[in-house]
Design an enzyme around this catalytic site. Structure first.
Site, PDB file in Angstrom:
ATOM      1  N   LYS A   1      -6.857   3.179   8.247  1.00 37.49           N
ATOM      2  CA  LYS A   1      -5.809   3.979   7.796  1.00 37.49           C
ATOM      3  C   LYS A   1      -6.770   6.056   7.492  1.00 37.49           C
ATOM      4  CE  LYS A   1      -3.759   1.015   4.671  1.00 37.49           C
ATOM      5  NZ  LYS A   1      -3.219   0.444   3.178  1.00 37.49           N
TER       6      LYS A   1
ATOM      7  N   SER B   1       1.086  -1.394  -0.155  1.00 37.35           N
ATOM      8  CA  SER B   1       0.672  -0.219  -0.057  1.00 37.35           C
ATOM      9  C   SER B   1       0.631   1.026  -0.112  1.00 37.35           C
ATOM     10  CB  SER B   1      -1.135  -0.287   1.422  1.00 37.35           C
ATOM     11  OG  SER B   1       0.502   0.084   2.459  1.00 37.35           O
TER      12      SER B   1
END
Length: 852
Positions: A786, A743
């Protein structure tokens, strides 16, 4: 009455202090030696001595706490038994311990204790003698009647037993061969009598008194055997053998003496155990196994090691809740109120629990689902499991699986092993006492694996609703139904859970809390709990929400609330000190006022003018209540802030970008830094990176090199080959923390684009997403955690893959309002959003291709 070979004991004897059992003359007894004094006696006299006299001891019964190593000698019983140590068995590992086989010789009376250390030695007076009399010896006239009466009852008692038993036949012969004077002590030690009664017989120095005290004991034993024979209907001759062995378990002839092992209580326990097995509601297979084992147990001597193993096994089988269960409370409205009151937020988890309760209400025989709560530490996974049990009205049992690396912890050990025991599942059922509890399998993601097997594989049978109705523990070796147990597992991540085990569980994600949720949790639950634990009241301390926000943002950075709870506890402790000091000062001021008034009266009478009294200026006034906790108080109590909002400062130069990472502890922001220098075209990566993240870095530099002309990116020498005579260093701060995953791809591209374009990345933007060599942005996981991390860090914009747009629905509304989201499907869109004014494609003039 003449004696042939009288036994004369020494006038000084070492004393062996006992508190279990009473040794009578003519009997034999085993006694444990573990106290310091008795150990010194055994080592000095028995293990080192070589003469017969060194094996003669004075046994003092009924000594209070003889195992105590106190300096003073405990009170000693007045009369003891001189004994011959026949056998010494023991070892020094793991600690010194000996067992003595001792035979009673005669009574003695303590005249004076001569020495107490290292073991007591006393001057004694012999009270009677154990003498051998010829069979034709006549009893004294005054004892003749008592002797004949005693002999008649003794013969009657023995003849009620089975003469085919060797011990009984030997006892019958001893009644005729032993002198009558020795029989009261010997029979008292054989028949069922208490230690108190034996102690009374020991204290009876007069032979006439001993006969009078022993005859009622024989009569009581005879009546007991008669009653037992009436209540039991003998089916076989074996029943009579059992009756015979009950009152007399073990009779041994050693130098004309008998030994009683005093095992009647154990035998009664076996009878009760057999009764419980026959009346229990265990399944037919388990019942057959127990009946077979109880028959084997009856035939075993208690000295066999397998005796204790078999007895423990049968006791466990009886204690297990084969058919015992609790009734579920299925009040949905009350369950909803209880869930809302005890846990703030966590809507998805509470919704699933209520769904389970509703289905249970509609269908009682529903197989228990296997729920797995996955989330960072401190978000309330374990407490929700406990609350589910409370809501259902079921028993709750927690099984900690962190670090378990032996499959026998789950399935148990086979009974062929020494020290075998059932597994944690069966032990838990024994503890709760019902077959439908709520089992919390805590930290299922932290199971280990070793040469002893894989406990995760052992859990496959436990957590499969199609198989656990027939769960077989290695120790039990019979099936137990686990289908009514509600299993709830907790984990921080699913990455370390085996796929087969993961497939058997329903995963419920428990995300971290937002700042607003933490503030609400603190004021609803944490602060009242800390006030109660520290003896404070709301009238003594006040913590505003602004202060709570400061604690959350400046002193804790976590997905849960454990650190927040600890910080609140530190504040309450500091306030408790102030409150206690204030109460002490108030009391001191009150005493000073009283002293001042009394002193003033005395001085006024003398001088008509008050003199200076005891100075109270050093007594500070107690703090005003309530004590307000503001930022300055936080700094005094907790120290300087641990975290600062340094995002804008760290993005003050090109080559720095902010990414978003997911960890088992929740989401985190992650900085990526890049620099270039003259070199040979090498790419250096630092920061404890995994292989996947290293590949993402190589993908990013390859994509930028292939699109350098498109974006007009050049190195320091003006070349579009970004690695021409140039080395690049990529660094991920917090180098002690291992990092991996795909990511960070978009963050690395943005960081390198900033480096080569010499433009600053926006300081309020964070991003996440996987990249491809063609410049596409692929979806990633952990979007909610996140985004919450970006919100905690004070960022304003988040760039996510377009295919993750659906994950934004699970983000709280207040967070969505504070943040703006950019969904990107390619790197062009990411770069345009990451830089002020966009990152447009640059074309050189004059490069227009025409087909004319």
């Amino acid at each position: 009455m003449s004696s042939v070979s009288p036994i004369q004991i020494p006038s000084r004897l070492p004393l062996l202090l006992t508190h279990e059992g009473v040794l009578l003359p003519g009997s034999t007894m085993r006694t444990s030696v573990d106290s310091a004094r008795n150990l010194q006696l055994v080592r000095s006299r028995l293990l080192k001595g070589t003469s017969l006299q060194s094996t003669i001891l004075g046994v003092i019964p009924n000594t209070p706490d003889p195992a105590s190593d106190a300096q003073d000698l405990p009170p000693l019983h007045r009369i003891g038994t001189a004994a011959l140590a026949v056998q010494v068995v023991g070892s020094n590992w793991p600690k010194p311990h000996y067992t003595l086989l001792i035979t009673g010789l005669c009574r003695f009376q303590i005249v004076q204790v001569l020495k107490e250390k290292p073991y007591p030695i006393a001057e004694v007076e012999q009270l009677d003698r154990l003498e051998e009399f010829p069979s034709t010896c006549k009893m004294r006239e005054e004892l003749g009647e008592l002797s004949e009466q005693f002999y008649k009852y003794a013969v009657q008692l023995v003849e009620m037993l089975d003469m085919s038993v060797p011990a009984v036949a030997k006892l019958r012969r001893l009644l005729d061969s032993l002198p009558r004077e020795a029989l009261p002590d010997i029979l008292t030690s054989i028949i069922r009598t208490s230690n108190k009664e034996k102690l009374q017989i020991l204290d009876a120095v007069s032979l006439e008194e001993r006969f009078k005290m022993t005859i009622p004991l024989l009569v009581r034993q005879i009546e007991g055997l008669k009653l037992l024979q009436k209540t039991r209907k003998p089916k076989q001759d074996d029943d009579k053998r059992v009756i015979a062995i009950r009152p007399i378990r073990r009779i041994t002839h050693i130098s004309g003496t008998l030994e009683d092992e005093d095992e009647d209580e154990d035998n009664d326990d076996i009878v009760m155990l057999e009764k419980e097995i026959r009346t229990s509601s265990m399944p037919e297979q388990a019942h057959k196994v127990c009946v077979k084992e109880i028959k084997r147990l009856k035939k075993m001597p208690q000295s066999m090691p397998e005796y204790a193993l078999t007895r423990n096994y049968l006791e466990l089988m009886v204690e297990l809740p084969w058919n015992k269960s609790t009734t579920d409370r299925l009040d949905i409205r009350a369950a909803r109120i209880l869930l809302d009151n005890d846990h703030y937020a966590m809507e998805k988890l509470k919704k699933r629990v209520l769904e389970y309760l509703v289905v249970r209400q509609l269908k009682n025989n529903l197989k228990g689902p296997i729920l797995c709560f996955v989330g960072p530490p401190g978000v309330g996974k374990t407490s929700v499991g406990r609350l589910v049990a409370k809501t259902l009205g079921r028993e709750f049992h927690r099984i900690a699986l962190g670090g378990v690396c032996d499959q026998s912890d789950i399935r148990g050990h086979r009974r062929t092993y020494v020290g075998s025991m059932p597994g944690r599942i069966i032990n838990g059922l024994k503890t709760v006492g019902v077959n439908n509890p709520v089992f919390l399998l805590d930290e299922v993601d932290k199971l280990g694996k070793s040469l002893q097997g894989d406990p995760a594989a052992a859990l496959l049978e436990v957590l499969d609703p199609e198989q656990n109705h027939n769960f077989t523990d290695h120790y039990l070796n019979v099936a137990f139904d686990l289908s009514r147990v509600l299993f709830i597992a907790t984990a921080n991540t699913t990455a370390t859970i085996p796929a087969a085990l993961l497939d058997r569980m329903e995963i419920i994600q428990v995300p971290g809390y937002t700042q607003e949720e933490k503030i609400e949790i603190a004021h609803r639950h944490l602060i009242p709990k800390q006030l109660e634990q520290h003896g404070l009241t709301p009238q003594q301390i006040q913590i505003p929400q602004v202060t709570t926000l400061d604690i959350i943002t400046r002193y804790t950075r976590e997905a849960g609330v454990r650190s927040l709870d600890r910080k609140l506890g530190a504040i309450c402790r500091a306030v408790a000190v102030k409150v206690a000091e204030g109460q002490h000062k108030e009391a001191k001021l009150d005493r000073s006022d009283v002293t001042e008034r009394e002193g003033c009266r005395e001085h006024i009478l003398e001088d008509e003018k008050p003199e200076s009294i005891s100075d109270t200026t050093d007594l500070a006034l107690p703090p005003e209540m309530p004590i307000l906790i503001d930022f300055h108080a936080l700094k005094d109590i907790l120290g300087p802030p641990m975290y600062e909002m340094e995002v804008s400062q760290r993005l003050s130069q090109p080559g720095v970008a902010i990414g978003l990472a997911w960890t088992p502890l929740g989401g985190e922001i992650m900085f990526v830094e890049a620099s270039r220098m003259d070199g040979e075209g090498q790419l250096t990566l630092t920061g404890q990176l995994g292989d996947v993240m290293k590949e993402s870095a190589h993908l990013a530099i390859s994509w930028l090199r292939s699109n350098a002309k498109k974006y007009q990116l050049t190195n320091a020498f003006g070349s579009f080959d970004l690695l021409d005579n140039t080395d690049i260093h990529l660094h991920f701060p917090a180098g002690a923390v291992t990092k991996d995953g795909p990511s960070a791809g978009v963050t690395i591209v943005t960081c390198l684009a900033s480096l080569f374009s010499e433009r600053l990345v926006r300081s309020d933007v964070a991003m996440t997403g996987e990249i491809t060599l063609r410049g596409l942005v692929l979806p990633v996981g952990g979007i909610k955690d996140k985004v919450l991390a970006a919100h905690r860090a004070g960022l304003k914009q988040v760039i996510i893959p377009r295919r993750n747009e659906k994950d934004l629905e699970g983000i709280p509304g207040n967070v969505r309002q504070d943040l703006s989201f950019v969904t990107a499907s390619c790197l062009d869109e990411v770069l345009n959003a990451a830089f002020d004014g966009g990152f447009t494609v640059k074309t050189r003039p004059g490069l227009l291709n025409s087909k004319l």
